[in-house]
Write an enzyme that holds these catalytic residues in place. Structure first.
Site, PDB file in Angstrom:
ATOM      1  N   CYS A 119       0.848  -1.153  -0.010  1.00  0.00           N
ATOM      2  CA  CYS A 119      -0.043  -0.075  -0.140  1.00  0.00           C
ATOM      3  C   CYS A 119       0.837   1.437   0.146  1.00  0.00           C
ATOM      4  CB  CYS A 119      -0.848   0.189   1.215  1.00  0.00           C
ATOM      5  SG  CYS A 119      -1.980  -1.283   1.271  1.00  0.00           S
ATOM      6  N   HIS A 262      -3.323   6.988   2.590  1.00  0.00           N
ATOM      7  CA  HIS A 262      -3.700   5.733   2.175  1.00  0.00           C
ATOM      8  C   HIS A 262      -5.066   5.302   2.723  1.00  0.00           C
ATOM      9  CE1 HIS A 262      -4.037   1.333   1.360  1.00  0.00           C
ATOM     10  NE2 HIS A 262      -3.615   1.131   2.540  1.00  0.00           N
ATOM     11  N   ASN A 292     -10.299  -0.637   0.531  1.00  0.00           N
ATOM     12  CA  ASN A 292      -8.598  -0.364   0.392  1.00  0.00           C
ATOM     13  C   ASN A 292      -8.230  -0.962  -0.834  1.00  0.00           C
ATOM     14  OD1 ASN A 292      -6.006  -0.657   0.626  1.00  0.00           O
ATOM     15  ND2 ASN A 292      -6.126  -1.286   2.710  1.00  0.00           N
TER      16      ASN A 292
HETATM   17  O1  UT7 Z   1      -3.623  -1.306   3.710  1.00  0.00           O
HETATM   18  C1  UT7 Z   1      -3.190  -2.338   4.628  1.00  0.00           C
HETATM   19  C2  UT7 Z   1      -3.378  -1.715   5.882  1.00  0.00           C
HETATM   20  N1  UT7 Z   1      -4.496  -2.413   6.635  1.00  0.00           N
HETATM   21  C3  UT7 Z   1      -5.149  -1.775   7.510  1.00  0.00           C
HETATM   22  O2  UT7 Z   1      -4.812  -0.422   7.995  1.00  0.00           O
HETATM   23  C4  UT7 Z   1      -6.250  -2.449   8.443  1.00  0.00           C
HETATM   24  C5  UT7 Z   1      -5.817  -2.066   9.888  1.00  0.00           C
HETATM   25  N2  UT7 Z   1      -6.855  -2.661  10.878  1.00  0.00           N
HETATM   26  C6  UT7 Z   1      -8.085  -2.246  10.794  1.00  0.00           C
HETATM   27  O3  UT7 Z   1      -8.715  -1.446  10.140  1.00  0.00           O
HETATM   28  C7  UT7 Z   1      -9.146  -2.989  11.835  1.00  0.00           C
HETATM   29  O4  UT7 Z   1      -8.238  -3.664  12.785  1.00  0.00           O
HETATM   30  C8  UT7 Z   1     -10.252  -3.871  11.235  1.00  0.00           C
HETATM   31  C9  UT7 Z   1     -11.203  -3.215  10.430  1.00  0.00           C
HETATM   32  C10 UT7 Z   1      -9.392  -5.016  10.177  1.00  0.00           C
HETATM   33  C11 UT7 Z   1     -10.816  -4.611  12.341  1.00  0.00           C
HETATM   34  O5  UT7 Z   1     -11.572  -3.809  13.368  1.00  0.00           O
HETATM   35  P1  UT7 Z   1     -11.138  -4.011  14.944  1.00  0.00           P
HETATM   36  O6  UT7 Z   1     -12.107  -2.825  15.298  1.00  0.00           O
HETATM   37  O7  UT7 Z   1      -9.771  -4.219  15.150  1.00  0.00           O
HETATM   38  O8  UT7 Z   1     -11.933  -5.271  15.007  1.00  0.00           O
HETATM   39  P2  UT7 Z   1     -11.546  -6.687  15.541  1.00  0.00           P
HETATM   40  O9  UT7 Z   1     -10.557  -7.403  14.727  1.00  0.00           O
HETATM   41  O10 UT7 Z   1     -11.165  -6.481  16.963  1.00  0.00           O
HETATM   42  O11 UT7 Z   1     -12.721  -7.622  15.697  1.00  0.00           O
HETATM   43  C12 UT7 Z   1     -13.635  -7.105  16.603  1.00  0.00           C
HETATM   44  C13 UT7 Z   1     -14.748  -8.214  16.507  1.00  0.00           C
HETATM   45  C14 UT7 Z   1     -14.617  -9.793  16.441  1.00  0.00           C
HETATM   46  O12 UT7 Z   1     -15.521 -10.482  17.434  1.00  0.00           O
HETATM   47  P3  UT7 Z   1     -15.313 -10.671  18.906  1.00  0.00           P
HETATM   48  O13 UT7 Z   1     -14.001 -11.542  18.881  1.00  0.00           O
HETATM   49  O14 UT7 Z   1     -15.126  -9.586  19.439  1.00  0.00           O
HETATM   50  O15 UT7 Z   1     -16.394 -11.653  19.222  1.00  0.00           O
HETATM   51  C15 UT7 Z   1     -14.382 -10.198  15.167  1.00  0.00           C
HETATM   52  O16 UT7 Z   1     -14.771 -11.495  15.270  1.00  0.00           O
HETATM   53  O17 UT7 Z   1     -15.623  -8.066  15.327  1.00  0.00           O
HETATM   54  C16 UT7 Z   1     -15.574  -9.302  14.798  1.00  0.00           C
HETATM   55  N3  UT7 Z   1     -15.153  -9.230  13.180  1.00  0.00           N
HETATM   56  C17 UT7 Z   1     -16.477  -8.937  12.378  1.00  0.00           C
HETATM   57  N4  UT7 Z   1     -17.943  -8.859  12.611  1.00  0.00           N
HETATM   58  C18 UT7 Z   1     -18.647  -8.793  11.583  1.00  0.00           C
HETATM   59  C19 UT7 Z   1     -14.200  -9.133  12.405  1.00  0.00           C
HETATM   60  N5  UT7 Z   1     -14.771  -8.930  11.158  1.00  0.00           N
HETATM   61  C20 UT7 Z   1     -16.001  -8.830  11.272  1.00  0.00           C
HETATM   62  C21 UT7 Z   1     -16.846  -8.389   9.951  1.00  0.00           C
HETATM   63  N6  UT7 Z   1     -18.294  -8.726  10.252  1.00  0.00           N
HETATM   64  N7  UT7 Z   1     -16.367  -8.519   8.765  1.00  0.00           N
END
Ligand code: UT7
Length: 339
Positions: A119, A262, A292
């Site tokens: 990226c 980005h 993204n």
């Molecule tokens: O270009 C490369 C750069 N990449 C990035 O910049 C990505 C950076 N990271 C992020 O943007 C965020 O970390 C994410 C958007 C990927 C995830 O957001 P988060 O607030 O960190 O969520 P999390 O991974 O902590 O997940 C929270 C909850 C989990 O459930 P539990 O364990 O709390 O029950 C996940 O299983 O959300 C759940 N979850 C979802 N639920 C519905 C994860 N993905 C999804 C989904 N739909 N797609």
């Protein structure tokens, strides 16, 4: 900074273009495939829709369309282009797709090659191309950011598949001492020791070749990401590298016309803007429509903002890319438009 050294050319940003696949995939359609929902995706990322390359489209064709638009805006003849750099992690050909773009757009004189920095790739490519122009070795360069992550995500992994989309953007750079400097400064960083949190890795099976010799037959695994780690990396390192850049160029954040980051997550854009007290109206964002698109996000966003008349000639833009590698970078740009 480099641009102030004597006997080096200034660089002007004179054109931009972009191209998007025709298929749009909405959040609610994704919930037919994985356990997710529109409200989770919107609130955690800001994404509503993304584009997916269809069977009739290729990354190379999108890159070519983006280049043609950028050349048209700049008023360039394709045969006047000296260099084509394609920033991508997902070429149509692992040997490189830039030469195919060169052929499709008729830039017969141009040297063309790919550059991979995930990226951060577009910014790294702009900075690389600018070195050829700065020294006088070349006069005109097209820099493309294009990715097709839809080929490489695991469509059954809801933690990653909701985030990414496909697209291409391009910018036309020209060595020119007539106007103001277009690349006022830059910073680039890499840290492979933290690379484990975002990968598109090759795995190999060891197959016998001839007696006592084996070879590795390679396939690429789908994208793996530790979202929380990448998020923490982005909200720490992006403000830090932007701060370094602003200090090095003696630029007050309030003097910026636009912040162009980005496009990975709206929460990351907001956090960086807050850190510099930059009002959200000055933060360019289109990730709600495209998700993204990796190396494409910055030129795609720039092209949209220029064509909407938001970014105007003379505007000062602080930009930053970040992602796999890990890699991150920033550049202070001044948009000029056609000379
Ligand atoms: O270009 C490369 C750069 N990449 C990035 O910049 C990505 C950076 N990271 C992020 O943007 C965020 O970390 C994410 C958007 C990927 C995830 O957001 P988060 O607030 O960190 O969520 P999390 O991974 O902590 O997940 C929270 C909850 C989990 O459930 P539990 O364990 O709390 O029950 C996940 O299983 O959300 C759940 N979850 C979802 N639920 C519905 C994860 N993905 C999804 C989904 N739909 N797609």
């Amino acid at each position: 900074m480099v641009g102030t050294l004597p006997n080096l050319s200034k660089i002007a940003l004179v054109g931009c273009g972009s191209a998007l696949p025709s298929q749009a995939l909405e959040n609610k359609q994704l919930s037919q495939r994985v356990e997710t929902n529109d409200s989770w995706i919107r609130s955690r990322t800001g994404i509503i829709s993304r584009r997916i390359i269809s069977k009739d489209e290729t990354l190379t064709s999108l890159g070519s369309i983006a280049c043609c638009s950028a050349m048209e805006m700049a008023g360039w003849d394709p045969e006047s282009v000296d260099l084509i750099l394609l920033a991508t992690s997902t070429p149509d050909d692992l040997f490189g797709s830039a030469p195919q773009i060169q052929a499709q757009i008729g830039a017969k004189r141009a040297a063309a090659f790919d550059l991979t920095a995930a990226c951060s790739g577009f910014l790294f490519a702009v900075i690389t191309a600018s070195q050829f122009l700065r020294t006088g070795a070349m006069r005109r360069a097209l820099v493309i950011g294009a990715d097709q992550l839809s080929s490489w995500v695991d469509w059954d992994d809801r933690r990653t598949c909701v985030l990414f989309g496909d697209g291409a953007g391009a910018i036309a750079l020209e060595a020119s001492n007539s106007g103001k400097e277009g690349i006022l400064g830059f910073k680039m960083k890499s840290d492979g020791s933290r690379g484990d949190c975002l990968n598109l890795r090759k795995t190999s099976s060891h197959l016998p070749l001839v007696e006592e010799i084996s070879h590795q037959k390679g396939v690429f695994n789908p994208i793996e990401m530790n979202g929380k780690e990448v998020y923490k990396f982005a909200v720490k390192e992006v403000p830090a590298i932007l701060s370094e850049l602003l200090q090095a160029t003696n630029t007050d954040p309030q003097a910026l016309d636009w912040l162009l980051l980005h496009q990975a997550n709206q929460r990351i854009l907001d956090a960086v803007a807050d850190r510099f007290s930059i009002p959200y109206e000055k933060v360019l964002s289109n990730l709600s429509n495209y998700g993204n698109t990796s190396a494409a996000t910055i030129p795609l966003m720039l092209d949209e903002a220029v064509r909407e008349g938001k970014v105007k000639p003379g505007n000062l833009i602080a930009t930053s890319g970040f992602g796999a590698g890990l890699s991150w970078g920033s550049a202070l740009l001044r948009w000029q438009g056609p000379i």
